[in-house]
Design an enzyme around this catalytic site. Structure first.
Site, PDB file in Angstrom:
ATOM      1  N   PHE A 128      31.231  56.524  60.319  1.00 19.88           N
ATOM      2  CA  PHE A 128      30.311  57.568  60.785  1.00 19.88           C
ATOM      3  C   PHE A 128      29.187  56.899  61.558  1.00 19.88           C
ATOM      4  CE2 PHE A 128      26.550  60.302  60.498  1.00 19.88           C
ATOM      5  CZ  PHE A 128      27.076  61.473  61.016  1.00 19.88           C
ATOM      6  N   ASP A 213      26.867  48.612  62.265  1.00 27.32           N
ATOM      7  CA  ASP A 213      26.084  49.820  62.026  1.00 27.32           C
ATOM      8  C   ASP A 213      25.580  49.738  60.582  1.00 27.32           C
ATOM      9  OD1 ASP A 213      25.060  52.289  61.421  1.00 27.32           O
ATOM     10  OD2 ASP A 213      26.671  53.442  62.366  1.00 27.32           O
ATOM     11  N   LYS A 242      17.509  55.110  58.978  1.00 25.98           N
ATOM     12  CA  LYS A 242      17.304  55.601  57.616  1.00 25.98           C
ATOM     13  C   LYS A 242      16.125  54.924  56.883  1.00 25.98           C
ATOM     14  CE  LYS A 242      21.377  58.238  57.119  1.00 25.98           C
ATOM     15  NZ  LYS A 242      22.671  58.046  57.765  1.00 25.98           N
TER      16      LYS A 242
END
Ligand SMILES: *Cc1c(COP(=O)(O)O)cnc(C)c1O
Length: 398
Positions: A128, A213, A242
């Protein structure tokens, strides 16, 4: 009726304030937060240092364009460079923009070297990378791509874990490998250190770039500043977000100097990315995370969480099928529908947990969680499994 897009299956729950690992609903009910706004609230809620930093930053310049020098951003970049593999950073507002920047950086690096056809990237199923048109193509999940027209070209998707398959997929057009060291949304699948070293070796052998990532698994989540540290290798480019702002929207793309150098004026930009307010919050997060003992605490709590989950697995072998993840990014593949279990935790036990693909319950507490809070959470999980088994005793023993 809501004035918002219906893109989320929202619960009616709304929270008013928070303290550490607790969130308080509008009626005052406390909730144990093992969701952390999808791994964002790394420092929990209401951290006094973060609150003070935000108030101080609010009294100064909130925003200037990136055409001016932003001292807070320079300092944040410098601290990231000093504490990682990287030599240069580009700041964004989100994770998907950080991965987007990573992909643009890799493609442009080869373009500037005169290798104009070398733009393909090997990525992985179960990944993702966010929701822009570019990043749904990078993720390659039909569920996210369907209905949005032709996807961005240049991504090839393989199942993670098989180095031979990766080598077989490399062509003269391949410029990079893009991978999450721990897949978050896809099912909390941690890559092995050997596999990560194998990918690095393939990149070195074929002159390709390794892009990580670490939007979800970075920033302390696994017990080190970044997950790549566990394998002893370094990427060429890395996307983070995040936890980087611990609740303030911020992201970054980090790169080696040689790789970043083709990104000259005009090649990329962001109006807000790394503005004074965002950068002040990024620096405040680092004040807390780079303090002695912070990552050691996360590593220890990750081990304790794993130990308690192993006990849970022994007690409920028909419910807990597999433990996954790393550190405080923990996954439990369970037998009962994961959405039901998450809803019971929330509604009956006032605990927030996430779900992931492959029927995995995802636990991502703030990194400041204590062992007592971990025990409380695992106790609530046990209560849910107990109730499920009591309701269907024949199924539980089948
Ligand atoms: C959440 C996430 C993204 C996207 O981040 P946004 O801030 O939602 O754009 C990208 N990659 C990974 C691994 C993520 O977990």
């Amino acid at each position: 009726m809501s004035a918002l897009y219906g893109t989320y299956a929202r619960s009616d729950l709304a929270f008013e304030r928070g303290e550490g690992v607790r969130l308080f609903a509008q009626d005052g009910t406390p909730y144990l937060d093992f969701h952390a706004g999808v791994a964002v609230n790394a420092l929990g809620h209401g951290d006094p240092h973060m609150v003070a930093a935000l108030k101080a930053a609010a009294e100064k310049v909130w925003h200037t364009a990136n055409t001016f020098t932003i001292p807070e951003q320079e300092r944040l970049g410098q601290r990231l460079v000093e504490n990682t593999f990287a030599d240069a950073c580009f700041f964004t507002n989100s994770g998907t923009e950080a991965v987007e920047c990573a992909v643009k950086t890799a493609r442009h690096y080869f373009w500037a070297k005169g290798e104009k056809d070398r733009y393909e990237i090997i990525a992985f199923t179960g990944s993702f990378h966010g929701r822009t048109m570019g990043m749904i193509a990078a993720s390659g999940n039909d569920h996210y791509l369907e209905g949005f027209g032709p996807p961005l070209e240049g991504f090839k998707h393989l199942a993670p874990g098989d180095l031979k398959a990766v080598e077989a997929a490399i062509t003269p057009k391949t410029c990079a490998i893009l991978i999450e060291p721990v897949q978050g949304e896809g099912g909390v699948t941690a890559m092995t250190a050997e596999y990560m070293r194998g990918l690095r070796a393939l990149c070195d052998k074929h002159g390709m770039l390794l892009i990580l990532d670490e939007v979800q698994c970075g920033y302390g989540r696994t017990g080190k500043f970044f997950a790549y540290e566990w394998s002893g290798i370094e990427p060429d480019i890395m996307a983070v977000a995040k936890g980087i702002g611990a609740g303030f929207p911020l992201g970054a793309c980090l790169a080696k100097g040689e790789v970043a150098k083709s990104m000259i004026p005009g090649t990329h930009g962001s109006t807000y990315g790394g503005n004074p307010l965002a950068s002040a919050m990024g620096n405040a997060v680092l004040d807390r995370m780079l303090a002695p003992g912070f990552f050691e605490h996360v590593e220890k709590m990750g081990q304790r969480l794993n130990w308690h989950l192993q006990q849970l697995a022994q007690r409920f072998p028909s419910q807990v099928l597999e433990l996954r993840g790393k550190g405080l990014l923990a996954g439990i593949r369970i037998a009962s529908p994961v959405r039901d279990v998450a809803a019971r935790l929330r509604d009956e036990h006032h605990m927030l947990a996430m779900t992931a693909n492959e029927n995995v319950l995802r636990l991502l507490p703030p990194l400041v969680v204590t062992e007592a809070e971990i025990e409380e959470a695992v106790g609530k999980l046990a209560a849910v499994f107990e109730a499920i088994e009591a309701e269907a005793p024949s199924k539980a023993t089948a």
